[in-house]
Scaffold this motif. Sequence first.
Motif, PDB file in Angstrom:
ATOM      1  N   ARG B 126       0.843  -1.197   0.000  1.00 44.46           N
ATOM      2  CA  ARG B 126       0.000   0.000   0.000  1.00 44.46           C
ATOM      3  C   ARG B 126       0.880   1.249   0.000  1.00 44.46           C
ATOM      4  NH1 ARG B 126      -3.511   1.584   5.253  1.00 44.46           N
ATOM      5  NH2 ARG B 126      -3.962   3.287   3.826  1.00 44.46           N
ATOM      6  N   ALA B 127       0.404   2.283  -0.673  1.00 52.26           N
ATOM      7  CA  ALA B 127       1.214   3.477  -0.942  1.00 52.26           C
ATOM      8  C   ALA B 127       1.682   4.167   0.330  1.00 52.26           C
ATOM      9  CB  ALA B 127       0.402   4.459  -1.785  1.00 52.26           C
ATOM     10  N   GLU B 128       0.831   4.128   1.376  1.00 48.20           N
ATOM     11  CA  GLU B 128       1.131   4.896   2.589  1.00 48.20           C
ATOM     12  C   GLU B 128       2.245   4.279   3.419  1.00 48.20           C
ATOM     13  OE1 GLU B 128      -1.710   3.872   1.475  1.00 48.20           O
ATOM     14  OE2 GLU B 128      -3.317   5.321   1.744  1.00 48.20           O
ATOM     15  N   TYR B 129       2.649   3.025   3.125  1.00 51.21           N
ATOM     16  CA  TYR B 129       3.690   2.363   3.926  1.00 51.21           C
ATOM     17  C   TYR B 129       5.082   2.728   3.400  1.00 51.21           C
ATOM     18  CZ  TYR B 129       0.391  -0.460   6.695  1.00 51.21           C
ATOM     19  OH  TYR B 129      -0.581  -0.871   7.567  1.00 51.21           O
ATOM     20  N   HIS B 130       5.460   3.986   3.590  1.00 54.89           N
ATOM     21  CA  HIS B 130       6.744   4.467   3.062  1.00 54.89           C
ATOM     22  C   HIS B 130       7.930   3.785   3.730  1.00 54.89           C
ATOM     23  CE1 HIS B 130       4.753   7.531   0.719  1.00 54.89           C
ATOM     24  NE2 HIS B 130       4.044   7.863   1.776  1.00 54.89           N
ATOM     25  N   ARG B 131       7.833   3.619   5.056  1.00 53.41           N
ATOM     26  CA  ARG B 131       8.920   2.985   5.799  1.00 53.41           C
ATOM     27  C   ARG B 131       9.088   1.520   5.327  1.00 53.41           C
ATOM     28  NH1 ARG B 131      13.647   2.779   8.114  1.00 53.41           N
ATOM     29  NH2 ARG B 131      13.798   1.222   9.745  1.00 53.41           N
ATOM     30  N   SER B 132       7.964   0.826   5.169  1.00 51.14           N
ATOM     31  CA  SER B 132       8.033  -0.562   4.679  1.00 51.14           C
ATOM     32  C   SER B 132       8.700  -0.609   3.311  1.00 51.14           C
ATOM     33  CB  SER B 132       6.636  -1.168   4.564  1.00 51.14           C
ATOM     34  OG  SER B 132       5.876  -0.971   5.717  1.00 51.14           O
ATOM     35  N   HIS B 133       8.394   0.383   2.471  1.00 51.74           N
ATOM     36  CA  HIS B 133       8.954   0.429   1.126  1.00 51.74           C
ATOM     37  C   HIS B 133      10.473   0.515   1.184  1.00 51.74           C
ATOM     38  CE1 HIS B 133       9.865   1.919  -2.939  1.00 51.74           C
ATOM     39  NE2 HIS B 133       8.716   1.366  -3.293  1.00 51.74           N
ATOM     40  N   GLN B 134      10.943   1.355   2.069  1.00 55.06           N
ATOM     41  CA  GLN B 134      12.386   1.549   2.230  1.00 55.06           C
ATOM     42  C   GLN B 134      13.050   0.267   2.755  1.00 55.06           C
ATOM     43  OE1 GLN B 134      13.023   4.697   5.039  1.00 55.06           O
ATOM     44  NE2 GLN B 134      15.232   4.386   5.076  1.00 55.06           N
ATOM     45  N   VAL B 135      12.445  -0.342   3.776  1.00 51.94           N
ATOM     46  CA  VAL B 135      13.005  -1.556   4.373  1.00 51.94           C
ATOM     47  C   VAL B 135      13.034  -2.695   3.349  1.00 51.94           C
ATOM     48  CG1 VAL B 135      12.567  -3.344   6.111  1.00 51.94           C
ATOM     49  CG2 VAL B 135      12.375  -0.930   6.735  1.00 51.94           C
ATOM     50  N   LEU B 136      11.939  -2.837   2.597  1.00 52.42           N
ATOM     51  CA  LEU B 136      11.864  -3.917   1.611  1.00 52.42           C
ATOM     52  C   LEU B 136      12.847  -3.690   0.461  1.00 52.42           C
ATOM     53  CD1 LEU B 136       7.995  -4.486   1.491  1.00 52.42           C
ATOM     54  CD2 LEU B 136       9.697  -6.178   2.188  1.00 52.42           C
ATOM     55  N   THR B 137      12.975  -2.438   0.027  1.00 52.76           N
ATOM     56  CA  THR B 137      13.907  -2.134  -1.063  1.00 52.76           C
ATOM     57  C   THR B 137      15.325  -2.548  -0.671  1.00 52.76           C
ATOM     58  OG1 THR B 137      12.528  -0.279  -1.733  1.00 52.76           O
ATOM     59  CG2 THR B 137      14.779  -0.282  -2.568  1.00 52.76           C
ATOM     60  N   GLU B 138      15.705  -2.217   0.570  1.00 52.89           N
ATOM     61  CA  GLU B 138      17.045  -2.577   1.031  1.00 52.89           C
ATOM     62  C   GLU B 138      17.217  -4.086   1.152  1.00 52.89           C
ATOM     63  OE1 GLU B 138      17.636  -0.275   4.621  1.00 52.89           O
ATOM     64  OE2 GLU B 138      17.457   1.601   3.480  1.00 52.89           O
ATOM     65  N   ALA B 139      16.205  -4.757   1.693  1.00 45.95           N
ATOM     66  CA  ALA B 139      16.305  -6.209   1.889  1.00 45.95           C
ATOM     67  C   ALA B 139      16.365  -6.932   0.539  1.00 45.95           C
ATOM     68  CB  ALA B 139      15.121  -6.707   2.709  1.00 45.95           C
ATOM     69  N   LEU B 140      15.570  -6.468  -0.435  1.00 51.80           N
ATOM     70  CA  LEU B 140      15.587  -7.096  -1.762  1.00 51.80           C
ATOM     71  C   LEU B 140      16.959  -6.929  -2.409  1.00 51.80           C
ATOM     72  CD1 LEU B 140      12.042  -6.022  -3.077  1.00 51.80           C
ATOM     73  CD2 LEU B 140      12.797  -8.370  -2.659  1.00 51.80           C
ATOM     74  N   ALA B 141      17.562  -5.755  -2.236  1.00 52.16           N
ATOM     75  CA  ALA B 141      18.886  -5.516  -2.804  1.00 52.16           C
ATOM     76  C   ALA B 141      19.925  -6.438  -2.156  1.00 52.16           C
ATOM     77  CB  ALA B 141      19.280  -4.049  -2.612  1.00 52.16           C
ATOM     78  N   GLU B 142      19.810  -6.597  -0.828  1.00 50.46           N
ATOM     79  CA  GLU B 142      20.719  -7.505  -0.111  1.00 50.46           C
ATOM     80  C   GLU B 142      20.582  -8.937  -0.625  1.00 50.46           C
ATOM     81  OE1 GLU B 142      21.702  -6.694   4.536  1.00 50.46           O
ATOM     82  OE2 GLU B 142      19.580  -6.978   4.080  1.00 50.46           O
ATOM     83  N   ALA B 143      19.341  -9.380  -0.789  1.00 55.47           N
ATOM     84  CA  ALA B 143      19.091 -10.758  -1.228  1.00 55.47           C
ATOM     85  C   ALA B 143      19.602 -10.970  -2.657  1.00 55.47           C
ATOM     86  CB  ALA B 143      17.603 -11.078  -1.133  1.00 55.47           C
ATOM     87  N   ARG B 144      19.419  -9.949  -3.506  1.00 52.86           N
ATOM     88  CA  ARG B 144      19.903 -10.046  -4.884  1.00 52.86           C
ATOM     89  C   ARG B 144      21.423 -10.146  -4.909  1.00 52.86           C
ATOM     90  NH1 ARG B 144      16.483  -5.509  -6.295  1.00 52.86           N
ATOM     91  NH2 ARG B 144      14.497  -6.581  -6.589  1.00 52.86           N
ATOM     92  N   ALA B 145      22.078  -9.291  -4.110  1.00 57.53           N
ATOM     93  CA  ALA B 145      23.546  -9.255  -4.081  1.00 57.53           C
ATOM     94  C   ALA B 145      24.114 -10.586  -3.577  1.00 57.53           C
ATOM     95  CB  ALA B 145      24.011  -8.107  -3.193  1.00 57.53           C
ATOM     96  N   ALA B 146      23.364 -11.259  -2.690  1.00 64.78           N
ATOM     97  CA  ALA B 146      23.848 -12.524  -2.135  1.00 64.78           C
ATOM     98  C   ALA B 146      23.546 -13.706  -3.064  1.00 64.78           C
ATOM     99  CB  ALA B 146      23.206 -12.751  -0.771  1.00 64.78           C
ATOM    100  N   GLY B 147      22.805 -13.444  -4.146  1.00 63.31           N
ATOM    101  CA  GLY B 147      22.448 -14.524  -5.068  1.00 63.31           C
ATOM    102  C   GLY B 147      21.224 -15.318  -4.640  1.00 63.31           C
ATOM    103  N   TYR B 148      20.435 -14.772  -3.697  1.00 60.84           N
ATOM    104  CA  TYR B 148      19.232 -15.469  -3.237  1.00 60.84           C
ATOM    105  C   TYR B 148      18.030 -15.113  -4.098  1.00 60.84           C
ATOM    106  CZ  TYR B 148      22.130 -16.231   0.887  1.00 60.84           C
ATOM    107  OH  TYR B 148      23.137 -16.571   1.741  1.00 60.84           O
ATOM    108  N   LEU B 149      18.190 -14.083  -4.908  1.00 58.05           N
ATOM    109  CA  LEU B 149      17.186 -13.745  -5.924  1.00 58.05           C
ATOM    110  C   LEU B 149      17.947 -13.627  -7.232  1.00 58.05           C
ATOM    111  CD1 LEU B 149      15.045 -11.010  -4.109  1.00 58.05           C
ATOM    112  CD2 LEU B 149      14.385 -13.371  -4.587  1.00 58.05           C
TER     113      LEU B 149
END
Lengths: 154, 425
Positions: B126-149
Amino acid sequence: MLSDQEKQEIEAELAHYERPQALCIEALKIVQKHRGWVSDEAIRDVGEAVGLSPHEVDSVATFYNLIYRREVGRHVIHYCDSVSCWVMGCDKIRNQLCQELKIQPGQTTEDQRFTLLPIPCLGACDTAPAVMIDEDLHGNLNSENLKDILARYD
Amino acid sequence: MDRPLTEWILSESLPIGLKRYEALGGYEAARKALAEMEPKAVTQTVIDSGLRGRGGAGFSTGMKWSFVPLGPEVPRPKYLICNADEMEPGTFKDRYLLEGNPHQLIEGMILGAYAIESEVAYIFLRAEYHRSHQVLTEALAEARAAGYLGKNIFGSQHSLEIHLHSSAGRYICGEETALLNALEGRRAVPRAKPPFPPVVGLFGKPTIVNNVETLYNIAPILQHGPEWFQKRSLTEDAGTKLYGVSGRVRKPGLWELPMGTPLREIIEEHAGGMCEGYQFRGVIPGGASTDFLVSEHLDLPLDFESVAKAGSRLGTGTMIVLDDRTCPVGMVHNLQKFFAHESCGWCTPCRDGIPWIEKILEAIDQGKGRLDDIDLLHRHVKHLGPGRTFCAFAPGAMEPLQSALKYFEDDFRRHIEEGRCPYHE
């Protein structure tokens, strides 16, 4: 016309979807991020970018409450008026906001500082009543701290 | 592990990163499943666990996955979507998970995508969850860098990309077929069913939509097994549940407790009881679109079956308390105003019916109601009930209204007979 920055951001999203039309909402949000709101011209720009007619884009833009089809102030206050905040007294918060800003919900202050809009449940029910100003969530509001919070936005 | 959803969460303001998540045993379940299990076996494990969807409907998650056609002949890509459009009024559970431990969602999505042989996933936030957006963006980048995505996750043949889509508002996006239309860039109106999304979903391809809390259960189930999961519950419905309380209680909040924890324990112990000077009058147990429960239900175990037997729904498990100084007519008016606003406008009973209900309630609330308005409200409850509308939105909206008419009829009558709201001084 889309700016180079807007074009770049829209193109980056393109890879995430099967069809360019699916980008309509993303593109509207990108344009709004840069221009503050979505004008008729912005509707045409987005239509060209994603392959939809301006009417199709507008039917999407007017459906979603967080796409602004009218100009908004420098800061947008979204006050939650859903059930938990209602039980905890959000009507008083809304009345105080209207009084202090001298506007009604849906309006913008004369100095373009604030636009006041209602919003469904912000998911901050354990700290009701709550408002979101721009991207910041503020909970446990009362008549005193509300004043201090508003003062942070100029 | 007694609290598999929240045990590792330190605080919402400090999400645990990839390193800490792995140190605690995170990604072990996904690593193992992708190396040693067939996709069908993952689905079977989830079926055996008895996990039911935590978005509110309570359908078996494993069964839902089993409806997705498997094998090389199936159209690609298939999609897995995490429904993080938390907009049910009174609900604040998914935000807590997303902002506290984002990698447990990613691991759950890797497992879910593997089970249905999907290579593209979305988190619909949902659009209003700005903090969640930031946390998820960082976690997805971490997972991608580790080869988990990305390609060949954990060295397997399986690939998965997860895209984060931030919505633009509207409650109806939480309805799974409306969500699909929103993801396709359209107006979020629901689609006709059948065909169901597991067969014909996003862009016409097989698609699974699961709630955030549901997906947080997947890695623990694979890690510890179905029997362990069933033992986390006090009743027949397996697992733990995030329960939340808002309203005039001493300590509003959110707790992960065994499924089937009694209503009384949640309100009196965890939420600390009612605030000074307020008495408990009732509760909507699982968000705006569930029927009121009252004092006689305080010993009810809160699980899907027990709450249904009492005439309501567990819904999201995040409850809103009605106290003795808050007007029940006003509360129901607030709820119907919300539903009138948020109706997508697609079908007539919902688009036109709910605003009429709202107007009638407003009149009663202001002391301008007539006695036959109560019958009129009862008729609307019937006309907007299950089977009369295109989707479950309007029937959901009728749940708190019909139960308010049942439990608080005297309050409606007093408003009409006294020509004023008795709760206003």
